[in-house]
Design an enzyme around this catalytic site. Structure first.
Site, PDB file in Angstrom:
ATOM      1  N   GLU A   1       0.852  -1.194   0.000  1.00  0.00           N
ATOM      2  CA  GLU A   1       0.000   0.000   0.000  1.00  0.00           C
ATOM      3  C   GLU A   1       0.882   1.235   0.000  1.00  0.00           C
ATOM      4  OE1 GLU A   1      -2.648  -0.098   3.373  1.00  0.00           O
ATOM      5  OE2 GLU A   1      -2.869   2.077   3.423  1.00  0.00           O
TER       6      GLU A   1
ATOM      7  N   ASP B   1       0.256   5.115   0.698  1.00  0.00           N
ATOM      8  CA  ASP B   1      -0.703   6.144   1.108  1.00  0.00           C
ATOM      9  C   ASP B   1      -0.234   7.516   0.658  1.00  0.00           C
ATOM     10  OD1 ASP B   1      -2.261   4.236   2.386  1.00  0.00           O
ATOM     11  OD2 ASP B   1      -1.115   4.416   4.239  1.00  0.00           O
TER      12      ASP B   1
ATOM     13  N   GLU C   1      -3.572  10.582   3.678  1.00  0.00           N
ATOM     14  CA  GLU C   1      -4.453  10.124   4.762  1.00  0.00           C
ATOM     15  C   GLU C   1      -4.595  11.338   5.643  1.00  0.00           C
ATOM     16  OE1 GLU C   1      -4.212   5.661   5.982  1.00  0.00           O
ATOM     17  OE2 GLU C   1      -2.191   6.501   6.092  1.00  0.00           O
TER      18      GLU C   1
ATOM     19  N   HIS D   1       3.768   1.455   2.744  1.00  0.00           N
ATOM     20  CA  HIS D   1       3.638   0.227   3.555  1.00  0.00           C
ATOM     21  C   HIS D   1       4.027  -0.963   2.670  1.00  0.00           C
ATOM     22  CE1 HIS D   1       1.088   1.769   6.946  1.00  0.00           C
ATOM     23  NE2 HIS D   1       0.567   2.567   6.036  1.00  0.00           N
TER      24      HIS D   1
END
Ligand code: NAG
Length: 314
Positions: free
Chosen positions: A228, A230, A233, A244
């Site tokens: 992932e 991001d 966020e 991640h």
């Protein structure tokens, strides 16, 4: 991370809906190079987990947080017996709070209907009606506008990439003895680096084994892991930008220690980096970079692309 209901009532698997034609709200995507930008109108699709799941007629496969034991006696039978229903344009808005706005989409958090309340949503950009848009961003730039004007503390409005299959996992399901004929058209195949256990289906199999309805949200034995990235966020007071990585490639159905469950004190033993390597300017020392008001370099009050919700923040 970034299929038309009309389908006949044949009977095989995490089936497409039968009652309404699935609608996909529009969302623009600009692709740019040195000669300029080209605007394309893409669409977005609601994740399968939010959808009505039924037997192809009007009997629920899933109701009040639990699977029906007759329709869902085991993972594969459940996927074969149950249909993910489509949603009309009207339902996207009035049930799920997902609305097309000029050059984008607006997502509401709580949407009240006569049947109850919907909380949040997750949508994926589609390339074609049954294929997700795949982004290849190496040596490229990704830019977007996010309006956080009405996003209070405690909420996470996120834009991110996850390593989902473009077909929503249809081929992977078939290859592993599962059954998924709904596919990306119905928002199937989600995964992320937290290896979520609350997904009702993975690889065309229902997550019914050990489905724990005392947990909020209810969770099953399997988790859906993948890498992932991001991008955003955030709310009106804070933002984080976080890779991640995972030791696996593509979507991976975890069980046991691979899931890295917090509840078993195994957070750091799973296949994905759940903490990630986050960049948050406040924590890294710049306390006036992003926030709500004129004292911040980036002022979340300065962008207002959407109409005010009923109860506006001050
Ligand atoms: C189900 O979830 C609840 C709430 O998190 C937890 O206390 C309980 O131990 C779980 N049950 C099982 C069998 O894991």
């Amino acid at each position: 991370m970034l299929r038309v209901a009309a389908v006949v009532a044949c009977a095989m698997a995490q089936q497409p809906g039968v009652h309404v034609e699935e609608h996909h709200p529009n969302m623009p995507l600009w692709t740019c190079d040195s000669s300029g930008c080209t605007k394309q109108t893409k669409t977005v699709v609601l994740d399968a987990n939010w959808r009505w799941l039924h037997n192809g007629e009007y009997t629920n496969c899933y109701k009040d947080g639990d699977f029906d034991t007759t329709l869902c006696p085991d993972p594969v039978a459940c996927a074969k017996n149950c249909h993910l229903e489509g949603n009309t344009a009207e339902q996207y808005t009035s049930t799920y709070g997902i609305e097309e706005i000029e050059n984008g989409v607006q997502l509401s958090f709580v949407t009240k209907t006569k049947y109850g309340s919907n909380f949040g949503s997750r949508i994926y950009m589609l390339d074609e009606s049954n294929k997700y848009q795949i982004f290849k961003l190496k040596n490229r730039e990704f830019a977007m506008t996010a309006d956080m004007f009405y996003m209070p503390c405690g909420l996470n409005g996120a834009v991110y990439f996850v390593e989902m299959d473009a077909d929503g996992g249809e081929a992977r399901a078939a290859a592993s003895g599962g059954s998924n004929q709904a596919g990306a058209k119905y928002g199937t195949g989600y995964c992320d680096a937290q290896c979520p256990h609350d997904m009702k289906f993975m690889e065309g199999k229902a997550n019914v084994i050990g489905w724990n309805t005392s947990h909020d949200p209810p969770i099953g034995k399997w988790g859906s892991c993948c890498a992932e990235m991001d991008i955003w966020e955030a709310n009106s007071k804070a933002t984080a930008y976080t890779p991640h990585p995972c030791s696996i490639t593509g979507p991976y159905v975890c069980e046991g220690i691979d899931c890295g469950d917090n509840s078993k004190d195994q957070r750091y033993d799973g296949v994905c980096d759940k903490d990630g390597c986050d960049f948050n300017s406040w924590r890294l020392g710049d306390r006036s970079f992003y926030g709500r008001g004129t004292g911040f370099t980036v002022n979340s009050r300065s962008c207002r692309a959407v109409r005010p919700p009923q109860s506006s923040l001050r």
